[in-house]
Design a protein around this motif. Sequence first.
Motif, PDB file in Angstrom:
ATOM      1  N   LYS A  80       0.826  -1.207   0.000  1.00  0.00           N
ATOM      2  CA  LYS A  80       0.000   0.000   0.000  1.00  0.00           C
ATOM      3  C   LYS A  80       0.854   1.249   0.000  1.00  0.00           C
ATOM      4  N   GLN A  81       1.936   1.215   0.790  1.00  0.00           N
ATOM      5  CA  GLN A  81       2.835   2.371   0.803  1.00  0.00           C
ATOM      6  C   GLN A  81       3.500   2.544  -0.547  1.00  0.00           C
ATOM      7  N   LYS A  82       3.825   1.444  -1.232  1.00  0.00           N
ATOM      8  CA  LYS A  82       4.452   1.540  -2.543  1.00  0.00           C
ATOM      9  C   LYS A  82       3.494   2.137  -3.560  1.00  0.00           C
ATOM     10  N   GLU A  83       2.174   1.788  -3.447  1.00  0.00           N
ATOM     11  CA  GLU A  83       1.195   2.362  -4.370  1.00  0.00           C
ATOM     12  C   GLU A  83       1.021   3.852  -4.133  1.00  0.00           C
ATOM     13  N   ASN A  84       1.032   4.283  -2.877  1.00  0.00           N
ATOM     14  CA  ASN A  84       0.832   5.699  -2.565  1.00  0.00           C
ATOM     15  C   ASN A  84       2.087   6.534  -2.755  1.00  0.00           C
ATOM     16  N   ARG A  85       3.230   5.883  -2.944  1.00  0.00           N
ATOM     17  CA  ARG A  85       4.480   6.627  -3.086  1.00  0.00           C
ATOM     18  C   ARG A  85       4.510   7.334  -4.437  1.00  0.00           C
ATOM     19  N   PRO A  86       4.829   8.640  -4.508  1.00  0.00           N
ATOM     20  CA  PRO A  86       4.870   9.350  -5.795  1.00  0.00           C
ATOM     21  C   PRO A  86       5.982   8.827  -6.689  1.00  0.00           C
ATOM     22  N   VAL A  87       5.690   8.763  -7.980  1.00  0.00           N
ATOM     23  CA  VAL A  87       6.660   8.258  -8.949  1.00  0.00           C
ATOM     24  C   VAL A  87       7.677   9.345  -9.252  1.00  0.00           C
ATOM     25  N   GLN A  88       8.954   9.035  -9.072  1.00  0.00           N
ATOM     26  CA  GLN A  88      10.023   9.989  -9.335  1.00  0.00           C
ATOM     27  C   GLN A  88      10.442   9.884 -10.798  1.00  0.00           C
ATOM     28  N   PRO A  89      10.485  11.029 -11.518  1.00  0.00           N
ATOM     29  CA  PRO A  89      10.894  10.963 -12.930  1.00  0.00           C
ATOM     30  C   PRO A  89      12.357  10.614 -13.066  1.00  0.00           C
ATOM     31  N   SER A  90      12.693   9.983 -14.170  1.00  0.00           N
ATOM     32  CA  SER A  90      14.079   9.596 -14.423  1.00  0.00           C
ATOM     33  C   SER A  90      14.912  10.821 -14.769  1.00  0.00           C
ATOM     34  N   THR A  91      16.061  10.928 -14.114  1.00  0.00           N
ATOM     35  CA  THR A  91      16.915  12.106 -14.342  1.00  0.00           C
ATOM     36  C   THR A  91      17.545  12.083 -15.725  1.00  0.00           C
ATOM     37  N   SER A  92      17.650  10.902 -16.350  1.00  0.00           N
ATOM     38  CA  SER A  92      18.285  10.826 -17.654  1.00  0.00           C
ATOM     39  C   SER A  92      17.397  11.384 -18.761  1.00  0.00           C
ATOM     40  N   SER A  93      16.070  11.412 -18.566  1.00  0.00           N
ATOM     41  CA  SER A  93      15.162  11.898 -19.594  1.00  0.00           C
ATOM     42  C   SER A  93      14.578  13.263 -19.265  1.00  0.00           C
ATOM     43  N   MET A  94      15.128  13.939 -18.285  1.00  0.00           N
ATOM     44  CA  MET A  94      14.597  15.242 -17.906  1.00  0.00           C
ATOM     45  C   MET A  94      15.024  16.312 -18.907  1.00  0.00           C
ATOM     46  N   THR A  95      14.140  17.273 -19.174  1.00  0.00           N
ATOM     47  CA  THR A  95      14.401  18.364 -20.108  1.00  0.00           C
ATOM     48  C   THR A  95      14.178  19.688 -19.407  1.00  0.00           C
ATOM     49  N   GLN A  96      15.110  20.606 -19.600  1.00  0.00           N
ATOM     50  CA  GLN A  96      14.982  21.923 -18.986  1.00  0.00           C
ATOM     51  C   GLN A  96      13.928  22.735 -19.730  1.00  0.00           C
TER      52      GLN A  96
END
Length: 339
Positions: A80-96
Motif C-alpha cells: 500500500k505504501q508503494k502504491e501511494n508513493r509518488p513516482v520519481q521521474p528519471s533524471t536521464s530523460s529530464m528536459t529543462q
Amino acid sequence: MSSLSRSSSSKSNVKTYGSRTSRLRQPLASSTSVPSSDTAVELSSPLKHSGALKRKRSTVPSLLESLVSSPPKKKRTAAKQKENRPVQPSTSSMTQLHLAFGSALKTCKLCGLSYTRGAPQDEQLHKSHCQRVTKGMEWGKDEEKGGEVTVVREGVKLKGGLKGRILQVKADIKGKGRLGTKVATLLSTIDLALSSPAIPTESLGRSKLYIFLVPSTSSTKEKIAGCVVASRIETAMRIVKKSENTGLNNLVCVDGEEGGIFCDPRPLKTPMGIPRMFVASEFRHKGIASSLLTAAAKNFIHGYELDPEKGEVAFSQPTGDGRGVMFAWGGENVRVFEE
C-alpha cells in the motif's frame, strides 16, 4: 523352564511384531508375494517415515487456509505504501523548460534585428550580426591576394581625424575562396540590416563593391566601416520636385517614409545605379558614404567620371537615412530606379 520361557517370550515378541506387521502388510500381500520375514524387516523403517509423511501432509491445508484467510499485514502495508508513493521521474530523460512571461520576441535597439530570447541559434545569430552592423566586419590582408581587389584610393581623411582606404571588388566573386566568402557574408549582412532581399545573381554580374576600410584598434586587421554596391542599369526615373508635384498626374511613390519620393514614371537612360549603401553605426556621420559614392562615380566606368547632377546616377528606393545622403551628395537631379 528358563529355555521355554525365553522361547515363549521370543515367540510372543515375534507374534506381537508380526501382528502389527501383518496388519500393515495386508494391502501389499494381494499385489506381491514377498516372504514375511524379509517384508517385516524392509517395511519396518519405511512405515515409520510414512507415518511422519502423513502427519506433515495433514498440516498443508491448514497452512493454505491461514495464508488465504489472513495474509501478512506487513506485506500488505508495504504494498500500500508503494502504491501511494509518488513516482520519481528519471533524471536521464529530464528536459529543462523555460517559462515565458509575455512575448519572447525581442528587437535589438542597436542593430534593429528581431530574435527569440532563449533560443541559442537566434541569440548567436543576433550576437554576430550586431557586432558586424555596429563595429564593422574584419578585413585581413589575405582577402586581397589573387588580384581580385583594386585599391582605388588611400589616405582618405574623415571627420574626427580618422583615415582609411577604399577598395573595389567584383560583386559576383562570392563563393570563390576566402575573398568570395567575405563578400557573401558582407552582402548578406547588409541585406539583413536594410531588410532588403538578396540582389539577383544576374545583377551581381554587372555590379562592383566599393569598401571603406579603417584601422582596427583591437587587432592588426582592418574594419569594414562602409560599403556601396554599384550596378550597371539601363533606365531610371526622374524625381519630381515639390514645386511641380501638384501639376503632374500618374506619379510613382517609391518611398513611403517621411512623405515618400514621387517620380515621373517615364524612363530615362541612366548608366549607374546604387542598389545598396551601408555604413556601420559606429562610423556614421564621418563622410564615409559620400566618399564611397564619389569613388564609385569615378571608377565604375573606366576613363569616365559619372556626374549625379546630370542624372547619371540613380538610387534604389532609399531609406530615410539613405535619402538624406542621396540628396546631400547628388543634389536634386539624382534619379531612382527599380531593381
